[in-house]
Structure formats: C-alpha cells, structure tokens
Design an enzyme around this catalytic site. Structure first.
Site, PDB file in Angstrom:
ATOM      1  CG  ASP A 217      -0.784  -5.879   4.210  1.00  0.00           C
ATOM      2  OD1 ASP A 217      -1.174  -5.054   3.357  1.00  0.00           O
ATOM      3  OD2 ASP A 217      -1.427  -6.130   5.242  1.00  0.00           O
TER       4      ASP A 217
ATOM      5  CG  HIS B 235      -1.721  -1.204   1.424  1.00  0.00           C
ATOM      6  ND1 HIS B 235      -3.021  -1.268   0.997  1.00  0.00           N
ATOM      7  CD2 HIS B 235      -1.446  -2.418   1.968  1.00  0.00           C
ATOM      8  CE1 HIS B 235      -3.526  -2.472   1.280  1.00  0.00           C
ATOM      9  NE2 HIS B 235      -2.577  -3.186   1.871  1.00  0.00           N
ATOM     10  CG  PHE B 236       3.908   1.746  -2.391  1.00  0.00           C
ATOM     11  CD1 PHE B 236       4.187   1.151  -1.172  1.00  0.00           C
ATOM     12  CD2 PHE B 236       4.653   1.354  -3.498  1.00  0.00           C
ATOM     13  CE1 PHE B 236       5.185   0.167  -1.050  1.00  0.00           C
ATOM     14  CE2 PHE B 236       5.660   0.392  -3.388  1.00  0.00           C
ATOM     15  CZ  PHE B 236       5.920  -0.203  -2.168  1.00  0.00           C
ATOM     16  NE  ARG B 237      -0.648   3.849   3.594  1.00  0.00           N
ATOM     17  CZ  ARG B 237      -1.472   2.880   3.983  1.00  0.00           C
ATOM     18  NH1 ARG B 237      -2.533   2.557   3.247  1.00  0.00           N
ATOM     19  NH2 ARG B 237      -1.249   2.229   5.097  1.00  0.00           N
TER      20      ARG B 237
ATOM     21  CG  ASN C 194      -5.940   0.556   0.638  1.00  0.00           C
ATOM     22  OD1 ASN C 194      -5.020   0.257  -0.113  1.00  0.00           O
ATOM     23  ND2 ASN C 194      -5.854   0.426   1.952  1.00  0.00           N
TER      24      ASN C 194
ATOM     25  CG  HIS D 150      -2.948 -10.121   4.222  1.00  0.00           C
ATOM     26  ND1 HIS D 150      -4.255 -10.538   4.132  1.00  0.00           N
ATOM     27  CD2 HIS D 150      -2.979  -8.775   4.094  1.00  0.00           C
ATOM     28  CE1 HIS D 150      -5.026  -9.489   3.950  1.00  0.00           C
ATOM     29  NE2 HIS D 150      -4.280  -8.420   3.922  1.00  0.00           N
TER      30      HIS D 150
ATOM     31  CG  HIS E  51      -8.229  -8.011   3.719  1.00  0.00           C
ATOM     32  ND1 HIS E  51      -7.264  -7.143   4.137  1.00  0.00           N
ATOM     33  CD2 HIS E  51      -8.814  -8.483   4.847  1.00  0.00           C
ATOM     34  CE1 HIS E  51      -7.257  -7.094   5.470  1.00  0.00           C
ATOM     35  NE2 HIS E  51      -8.198  -7.902   5.919  1.00  0.00           N
TER      36      HIS E  51
HETATM   37  O1  DOR Z   1      -3.319  -3.544   8.264  1.00  0.00           O
HETATM   38  C1  DOR Z   1      -3.672  -3.226   7.139  1.00  0.00           C
HETATM   39  N1  DOR Z   1      -3.485  -1.990   6.662  1.00  0.00           N
HETATM   40  N2  DOR Z   1      -4.292  -4.144   6.373  1.00  0.00           N
HETATM   41  C2  DOR Z   1      -4.861  -3.803   5.201  1.00  0.00           C
HETATM   42  O2  DOR Z   1      -5.380  -4.675   4.537  1.00  0.00           O
HETATM   43  C3  DOR Z   1      -4.854  -2.406   4.728  1.00  0.00           C
HETATM   44  C4  DOR Z   1      -3.697  -1.708   5.291  1.00  0.00           C
HETATM   45  C5  DOR Z   1      -3.668  -0.220   5.036  1.00  0.00           C
HETATM   46  O3  DOR Z   1      -3.884   0.179   3.895  1.00  0.00           O
HETATM   47  O4  DOR Z   1      -3.375   0.528   5.958  1.00  0.00           O
END
Ligand code: DOR
Length: 437
Positions: free
Chosen positions: A303, A64-66, A96, A232, A178
């Site tokens: 993850d 997840h690189f935001r 996300n 995961h 997930h």
């Molecule tokens: O712990 C998590 N954080 N699990 C996820 O599936 C999403 C992730 C996040 O984007 O922060």
C-alpha cells in the site's frame, strides 16, 4: 537489445522451496537454464553471486504512485526506482491519481507513461465509481477493479450496498476492495472533539468499520460467486471472520506495517503512522501473523502511499493518510524470517509466487526455466539500518527509519536487465506491461 545474464554460485530458491547452490542463465529476458554449474558464453554479463541468495522478484500488488496529477509526492519514475532498490520487479497500481483511472483513456495514459518511465513491470487497477460500469467491464489490460468502500473522497467512494452490488453483479474480473464502512466512520467522527493526538485516527476508523465492510464484500462475492480480493486486512476480527467464512475464490492481503507496527507508533512518529485502514493493536498484529502463516491471508502488499513531509506535518485530521513501503517491505519480511518468525520460502511465496497466481500473471513468481528473468539477489547476512538519507521515493521518509534489517537487495533484475546494483540505479532499464490471465 537485452544481453544474456549469468548469475554464478547463488543460493537459488527453487519452486519446490529447496535451495540449490548454483548458476542461473537468462536469455532474451527469460530464465533459460538452472544448474549447479553452467558454462559462461562469450556474450554473457556475469554476476558473481557467491554468498548471495536468489529470490523471484517481488510483485507488489497494491501501490499508489501518484502519476498523473500528484507528482509532487511521487511519479512513476521515482516510484519504480524505489521499487528497484527494494527488490520489487512488478507492481499493481491504484486508480486514485488525477484524473482518476476510471476510463480506458485514463488507463491507456498510465500505460504509456509507465512504458516511458518505469524501471520495473507495471499493471493498473480500474477505479469503480457509482457510474462507470461499462468501463469497469471492458477496459484492458487491467489487473482488476478497485472499490473504495470507505476512506476515499470524491467519485471513487462507492460506499453503499445499493452502489456496490451492481459492480459484483456485472462482469467477471477480479474486484479488490478497500474494506472500511464509510457510514460508520462518518458517525464515529462526530463523537470525537479532541483531535490533538493522531492516535484518535485508529479510534474513529475502528475495527468494526473494517469488519462491516469485509462482511458486506464477502456477502456479495458469495451471492454472485465473484472473484474478490480484500486489500490490506488490518484487524484480528476480520482475520477470525475470514478463517471461518472465506471461500476458495476469495483472497486477502496484509501489509508489513499492519504486521509490524501498531498504535504505539503514533507516540514515536506521529502522523507518519497515519494510514487507512489505520494501525491497530499488538493483538491484531499477532492474529494477522497467525492468519498469514495459516494461509487465511494469501499474500503481502505494501500500500505504498507517499505523501511529502510537509503534508504529513499538518495537524491531524488535515494530515493525509498513507506511508511509503516498496523499499523496505522485502528486507523487513526477510528480517522476520531470519528471526524465525517464518521461512524464507514463505516470504517468497507471499511476496511473489502467490501474487502471480492470484492475479493470473503468466511466467512470474518462480525461478524456473521458461519464467521471466525477474529476480532479486540479497545478502541475508549483512545488517543495515533504514536511513532517511537513502530513501529513493520522492517523499523522502520511511515509517521504519532506524530499524536494523538484513536481506537488503544487492541486485534487482528485471527481464534479465540489472535495474539496481549495490546502491546504483540503472535508470535506462525499462519494465513491461503485465498481462493478466
Ligand atoms: O492510507 C492510505 N493512503 N490508504 C489508502 O487506501 C489510500 C492511500 C493514499 O492514496 O494516500
């Protein structure tokens, strides 16, 4: 213009899992020769790799690189720098972000940003919502569809069988889940009143919630013969279930933290140990390891889910779930190999070869003539701790701080270009968009 690269006298991990002491040449971004000795050409850049071991570059299939939208935690440049430090030469990133990656336009935007900023190669998942079936079928290039069956907020939560089934029934591309049962999580949350210890997170989002969702995803995958990947995997009971029930077209992954950390971590690092699916028990660690060694679990993902220390300092349940991983995953696993828990060749398979195969990424995951020059050179003898001040990820922390690891990358090479070299990032290097199938 990519210069040719000659790596001299490394221990090279070959596709047959033997090591060869020798040289590797990369021309035009691809491996052009492997031999015990190659003649240097005048235009070659040379790496003297005596004492170092050469592995295929790590492909991290869940990060997840935001970017866009949450760049205060991380962005594609900082995350790809962290990848380069950790030996990760390609990543598959989750939807996300803000806006959510649920349309072709959002996917194109990420691809464009990555082309401008990423030191390593990149691919992106499309996020499922209850409403975007046509986008899920058609958007390209994408490594697959991500369904958050639980643990997501807003439009990306697709939690009921009635919402999930049409996605399995439509199209053919890979679906990654997930797997947590949001209904059960919601019910269990009502049963707790004391949230002062973040360890309660593992009680609320319990193993049964994970198993329920994994069972539902597998049922639908079997009904439609649909390619499924379970992200995961966190519990021993899911691993035991998959050992009996997993068909040939289903794959599963595990994170280093679900292998190496458990609920005892809350007492040491508090909410830094909070993630989804949560950390479990020592028994789960053991059963997941066994499943990985036996091939029930196919590969490893981090993850990588960075949050700032300020966000993590909020009291549970306001503290966000997730921890960074791309800088430490490879040395963590190589350290396990050094201790005899698995072999170096297994680590390379779980972190590169098997991932390329599962996602149909051509020419990656092996050190072989004709394959892409995505490589990592490590020193399997040098010990060095995980130090907060050395973390490259914008979040600036690691759940593994203080752990003494061997197998830190000395050089990370992306398409024949040196992206990281003994503590120095070559930030002008750019990766490429991955293709799938
Ligand atoms: O712990 C998590 N954080 N699990 C996820 O599936 C999403 C992730 C996040 O984007 O922060």
């Amino acid at each position: 213009m990519t210069a040719n690269l000659l790596i001299r006298q490394a221990q090279i991990l070959l596709p047959n899992q033997d090591f060869l002491k020798g040289d590797v040449r990369i021309e035009q971004g691809k491996i052009s020769a492997i031999a015990s000795e190659l003649e240097a050409q005048t235009e070659d850049k040379i790496i003297e790799a005596e004492g170092l071991t050469l592995f295929p570059g790590v492909i991290d299939p869940q990060v997840h690189f935001r970017e866009p939208g949450l760049e205060h935690k991380e962005d594609l440049f900082t995350a790809s720098c962290a990848c380069a430090r950790g030996g990760v030469t390609s990543f598959l990133e989750m939807p996300n972000t803000r806006p959510l990656t649920t349309t072709q336009a959002a996917l194109d935007d990420k691809l464009q940003r990555a082309a401008q900023k990423c030191l390593v190669n990149y691919g992106f998942f499309m996020g499922a919502t209850p409403e975007n079936l046509p986008d899920l079928r058609e958007a390209n290039p994408s490594c697959g569809i991500k369904i958050f069956m639980g643990s997501a907020h807003g439009a990306l939560l697709v939690s009921t069988e009635a919402e999930i089934e049409p996605i399995f029934a439509t199209g053919t591309r890979l679906i990654a889940v997930h797997a947590e049962d949001q209904g059960r999580i919601n019910e269990r949350r009502q049963q707790f009143t004391d949230f002062s210890d973040p360890a309660v997170h593992s009680q609320i989002q319990d193993p049964q919630a994970a198993l329920n969702a994994t069972q539902l995803a597998l049922k639908l995958s079997k009904k439609y013969q649909r390619r499924l990947h379970i992200l995961h995997l966190s519990t021993g009971i899911e691993a035991q279930f998959l050992r009996q029930e997993k068909p040939s077209w289903v794959t599963a992954e595990v994170t280093p933290q679900h292998l190496l950390l458990n609920q005892t971590a809350y007492a040491k690092i508090g909410t830094l140990a909070q993630m989804n699916p949560p950390l479990r028990t020592e028994w789960d660690n053991e059963v997941l390891w066994r499943a990985l060694l036996d091939g029930v679990i196919d590969f490893i993902a981090t993850d990588h889910a960075p949050h700032t220390l300020e966000e993590k300092a909020k009291p549970y349940p306001l503290s966000p779930s997730g921890m960074p991983g791309v800088e430490t995953s490879f040395p963590l696993m190589l350290t396990q190999a050094k201790r005899g828990r698995c072999t170096y060749a297994q680590v390379a398979n779980w972190m590169s070869t098997a991932v390329a195969k599962a996602y149909n990424i051509p020419n990656k995951g092996l050190i072989e003539v004709g394959y892409d020059g995505d490589l990592v050179l490590v020193n399997l003898e040098r010990e060095h701790p995980v130090l907060r001040e050395e973390v490259v990820s914008k979040c600036g922390w690691s759940p593994f701080e203080g752990w003494m690891l061997t197998g830190w990358p000395e050089y990370t090479i992306v398409g024949g270009q040196v992206a990281y070299e003994r503590g120095v990032l070559h930030t002008e290097v750019r990766g490429k968009a991955l293709s799938f199938g």
